[in-house]
Write a protein that holds these residues in place. Structure first.
Motif, mmCIF file in Angstrom:
data_model
loop_
_atom_site.group_PDB
_atom_site.id
_atom_site.type_symbol
_atom_site.label_atom_id
_atom_site.label_comp_id
_atom_site.label_asym_id
_atom_site.label_seq_id
_atom_site.Cartn_x
_atom_site.Cartn_y
_atom_site.Cartn_z
ATOM 1 N N ILE A 31 0.868 -1.178 0.000
ATOM 2 C CA ILE A 31 0.000 0.000 0.000
ATOM 3 C C ILE A 31 0.899 1.220 0.000
ATOM 4 O O ILE A 31 1.700 1.414 0.917
ATOM 5 C CB ILE A 31 -0.923 0.036 1.237
ATOM 6 N N PHE A 32 0.802 2.041 -1.052
ATOM 7 C CA PHE A 32 1.489 3.330 -1.094
ATOM 8 C C PHE A 32 0.445 4.382 -0.726
ATOM 9 O O PHE A 32 -0.463 4.666 -1.503
ATOM 10 C CB PHE A 32 2.040 3.620 -2.494
ATOM 11 N N ASN A 33 0.573 4.943 0.458
ATOM 12 C CA ASN A 33 -0.443 5.845 1.002
ATOM 13 C C ASN A 33 0.102 7.268 1.086
ATOM 14 O O ASN A 33 1.193 7.495 1.608
ATOM 15 C CB ASN A 33 -0.851 5.367 2.406
ATOM 16 N N TYR A 114 0.615 -5.690 -10.595
ATOM 17 C CA TYR A 114 -0.660 -5.000 -10.784
ATOM 18 C C TYR A 114 -0.666 -3.739 -9.926
ATOM 19 O O TYR A 114 -0.538 -3.817 -8.704
ATOM 20 C CB TYR A 114 -1.824 -5.915 -10.399
ATOM 21 N N ILE A 115 -0.803 -2.586 -10.573
ATOM 22 C CA ILE A 115 -0.810 -1.307 -9.866
ATOM 23 C C ILE A 115 -2.219 -0.727 -9.950
ATOM 24 O O ILE A 115 -2.732 -0.467 -11.040
ATOM 25 C CB ILE A 115 0.219 -0.328 -10.470
ATOM 26 N N ILE A 116 -2.851 -0.552 -8.790
ATOM 27 C CA ILE A 116 -4.214 -0.024 -8.735
ATOM 28 C C ILE A 116 -4.157 1.395 -8.185
ATOM 29 O O ILE A 116 -3.948 1.604 -6.985
ATOM 30 C CB ILE A 116 -5.124 -0.901 -7.849
ATOM 31 N N ASP A 117 -4.287 2.377 -9.079
ATOM 32 C CA ASP A 117 -4.305 3.780 -8.659
ATOM 33 C C ASP A 117 -5.699 4.127 -8.130
ATOM 34 O O ASP A 117 -6.679 3.462 -8.461
ATOM 35 C CB ASP A 117 -3.947 4.678 -9.839
ATOM 36 N N GLU A 118 -5.765 5.159 -7.287
ATOM 37 C CA GLU A 118 -7.032 5.582 -6.669
ATOM 38 C C GLU A 118 -7.703 4.410 -5.943
ATOM 39 O O GLU A 118 -8.910 4.234 -5.976
ATOM 40 C CB GLU A 118 -7.992 6.170 -7.709
ATOM 41 N N ALA A 119 -6.894 3.593 -5.267
ATOM 42 C CA ALA A 119 -7.413 2.362 -4.663
ATOM 43 C C ALA A 119 -8.388 2.621 -3.525
ATOM 44 O O ALA A 119 -9.099 1.699 -3.109
ATOM 45 C CB ALA A 119 -6.251 1.496 -4.168
ATOM 46 N N GLU A 120 -8.433 3.859 -3.017
ATOM 47 C CA GLU A 120 -9.454 4.184 -2.017
ATOM 48 C C GLU A 120 -10.861 4.059 -2.584
ATOM 49 O O GLU A 120 -11.848 4.010 -1.835
ATOM 50 C CB GLU A 120 -9.240 5.594 -1.456
ATOM 51 N N ILE A 144 0.151 -3.598 -6.022
ATOM 52 C CA ILE A 144 0.495 -2.323 -5.392
ATOM 53 C C ILE A 144 -0.746 -1.439 -5.408
ATOM 54 O O ILE A 144 -1.256 -1.089 -6.473
ATOM 55 C CB ILE A 144 1.660 -1.620 -6.114
ATOM 56 N N LEU A 145 -1.229 -1.079 -4.226
ATOM 57 C CA LEU A 145 -2.402 -0.216 -4.089
ATOM 58 C C LEU A 145 -1.931 1.211 -3.818
ATOM 59 O O LEU A 145 -1.232 1.466 -2.836
ATOM 60 C CB LEU A 145 -3.284 -0.696 -2.932
ATOM 61 N N ALA A 150 -5.582 5.211 3.168
ATOM 62 C CA ALA A 150 -5.513 3.779 3.443
ATOM 63 C C ALA A 150 -6.558 3.336 4.461
ATOM 64 O O ALA A 150 -6.862 2.142 4.553
ATOM 65 C CB ALA A 150 -4.113 3.408 3.937
ATOM 66 N N ASP A 151 -7.115 4.281 5.210
ATOM 67 C CA ASP A 151 -8.111 3.924 6.226
ATOM 68 C C ASP A 151 -9.408 3.404 5.612
ATOM 69 O O ASP A 151 -10.264 2.877 6.327
ATOM 70 C CB ASP A 151 -8.420 5.126 7.125
ATOM 71 N N THR A 152 -9.573 3.563 4.299
ATOM 72 C CA THR A 152 -10.783 3.047 3.651
ATOM 73 C C THR A 152 -10.698 1.544 3.400
ATOM 74 O O THR A 152 -11.700 0.931 3.051
ATOM 75 C CB THR A 152 -11.029 3.755 2.303
ATOM 76 N N PHE A 153 -9.521 0.945 3.595
ATOM 77 C CA PHE A 153 -9.363 -0.476 3.317
ATOM 78 C C PHE A 153 -9.845 -1.325 4.491
ATOM 79 O O PHE A 153 -9.769 -0.913 5.659
ATOM 80 C CB PHE A 153 -7.894 -0.814 3.030
ATOM 81 N N LEU A 154 -10.294 -2.520 4.169
ATOM 82 C CA LEU A 154 -10.650 -3.483 5.203
ATOM 83 C C LEU A 154 -9.421 -3.814 6.042
ATOM 84 O O LEU A 154 -8.290 -3.841 5.532
ATOM 85 C CB LEU A 154 -11.181 -4.768 4.558
ATOM 86 N N GLN A 155 -9.627 -4.068 7.316
ATOM 87 C CA GLN A 155 -8.502 -4.393 8.194
ATOM 88 C C GLN A 155 -7.753 -5.627 7.695
ATOM 89 O O GLN A 155 -6.527 -5.729 7.832
ATOM 90 C CB GLN A 155 -9.010 -4.619 9.625
#
Length: 330
Positions: A31-33, A114-120, A144-145, A150-155
Motif C-alpha cells: 500500500i502506497f499511502n 498489478y498497480i491499482i491507482d485511486e485504490a481508495e 500495489i495499491l 488507506a483507512d478506507t481499506f478493510l482491516q
C-alpha cells in the motif's frame, strides 16, 4: 527512464524498496499511502520497472528489452488497473483485470505486477474479492495499491500488505525540484510550492498546467468583481463555476489562500510573507477596505462550503451563498 535517484525526498521508502530488491524479499502486496501528487505513482512505476529489469539491479537499467517496453508503456507484465466508473472501482474491474489475469503466468518477466491507482475507490465487494488473491498469490504476483486514504481499506487488507506512507516534503525541496526541472520564474515556483503543500507532483501540475492557470483566473474574477456583482451576474457566475465541479477543492483553496494573504497584509503590512505578490495593488486595496471580521467571515464561509459539498448539498446554492458572503464582507 526515471530511476529511484530521480525521486525527491522519501528516502526511507526508496531505501526500503531497494533493500527488498537487493535481498530478494519483495512483498506480494504493498500500500502506497499519501496525498495526491506526493510521488506514489512515480515510485510504483520505478519499483515495477526495476523488478522486471533483465539486469536485476537496484535501478532499472533503461536499455534492456523490458525497460524499453516499460518506457513506452508496453511492458505486458506491468498492469495498470483502470476503471470505467469515476467514483468507484468495482468487483468486476478487479476480477477481470487482476484476479483472472493473475492466473496466467508472466509473458516474459519474473513477476506480474498489478498497480491499482485511486485504490481508495475500491468497493467493499472489490476488496473482499481481492483479499483471497492477496492472501494466496502465485509466487510471481505483486499487487500495489496507490491511495490517498488507506483507512478506507478493510482491516484484513491492511494486515496483509506492506504499508509505505508518502509524507509532504519540505518547501525548499519542492522549490529546488521546480527550479531544476522547469523554466519558471521565482514567483511561479513560490506560488506552486505554497499551494502544493509538500507534494511535488501537485506543484508541477500547478506550475505547468494551462487548466490550473485558467482556474486561478476564474477565482480572481470573483475576487475582483464580487462586490459590484448584481444578482443576475452572481447567478451567471455560479453557472460558470459549475464547470469546475471536478476541481472545486482547488478553486476553494485558491480563494482561501487569497483572503489569508489579505488578512496577513492587513495585520502586518509585510509583503514578503504573501503568496499573491503579482496582485499587490488589489490585495492592498482589499486589505484597506475589508474589516478583520469580514475577512474571517469569508474564510469561515469557504470552510462551510467544503463541508456542505461533501454532504452533497445543492452545488449552485452553496456557491451562490459564498459569493453573496464575499460581496457583503467587502
Amino acid at each position: 527512464m526515471s530511476k529511484f535517484a530521480d525521486i525527491y525526498g522519501h528516502e526511507q521508502i526508496k531505501e526500503h524498496l531497494q533493500n527488498a530488491i537487493r535481498l530478494n524479499k519483495v512483498s506480494h502486496a504493498y500500500i502506497f499511502n499519501g496525498p495526491m501528487g506526493s510521488g506514489k505513482k512515480m515510485t510504483a512505476g520505478i519499483f515495477a520497472e526495476t523488478l522486471q529489469c533483465e539486469r536485476h539491479g537496484q535501478e532499472p537499467c533503461g536499455t534492456c528489452h523490458s525497460c524499453i517496453q516499460s518506457e513506452s508503456g508496453n511492458q505486458p507484465d506491468i498492469i495498470w488497473v483502470h476503471h470505467e466508473k469515476p467514483g468507484s472501482i468495482g468487483v468486476d474491474d478487479v476480477r477481470e483485470q487482476v484476479i483472472g489475469d493473475m492466473q496466467i503466468k508472466p509473458y516474459s518477466s519474473r513477476y506480474k505486477i498489478y498497480i491499482i491507482d485511486e485504490a481508495e475507490k475500491l468497493t467493499q465487494q472489490a476488496q473482499n474479492a481481492l483479499l483471497k488473491t492477496i492472501e494466496e498469490p502465485p509466487a510471481y504476483g505483486i499487487i500495489i495499491l496507490l491511495t490517498t486514504n488507506a483507512d478506507t481499506f478493510l482491516q484484513t487488507i491492511l494486515s496483509r500488505c506492506v504499508r509505505l506512507d508518502f509524507r509532504p516534503l519540505r518547501d525548499t525541496l519542492v522549490t529546488q525540484y521546480l527550479q531544476e526541472k522547469y523554466d519558471l520564474t521565482d514567483y511561479e515556483c513560490r506560488f506552486a510550492t505554497a499551494f502544493a503543500q509538500g507534494k511535488i507532483g501537485r506543484a508541477v501540475t500547478i506550475a505547468t498546467s494551462k487548466e490550473f492557470a485558467q482556474l486561478k483566473e476564474e477565482v480572481m474574477h470573483v475576487i475582483r468583481y464580487a462586490k459590484e456583482m448584481t444578482t443576475a451576474e452572481i447567478m451567471a457566475e455560479v453557472k460558470n463555476i459549475a464547470n469546475y465541479k471536478l476541481t472545486i477543492d482547488d478553486y476553494l483553496d485558491l480563494m482561501a489562500m487569497w483572503y489569508r494573504d489579505v488578512l496577513v497584509f492587513k495585520s502586518t503590512k509585510d509583503s514578503n510573507a504573501l503568496i499573491f505578490k503579482d496582485e499587490m495593488s488589489l490585495l492592498a486595496e482589499q486589505a484597506k477596505n475589508c474589516s478583520y471580521e469580514g475577512l474571517e467571515d469569508i474564510l469561515k464561509s469557504i470552510d462551510k462550503v467544503k463541508l456542505r459539498l461533501k454532504a452533497n448539498v445543492n452545488f449552485d446554492l452553496v456557491i451562490e451563498l459564498l459569493i453573496m458572503a464575499i460581496k457583503e464582507a467587502m
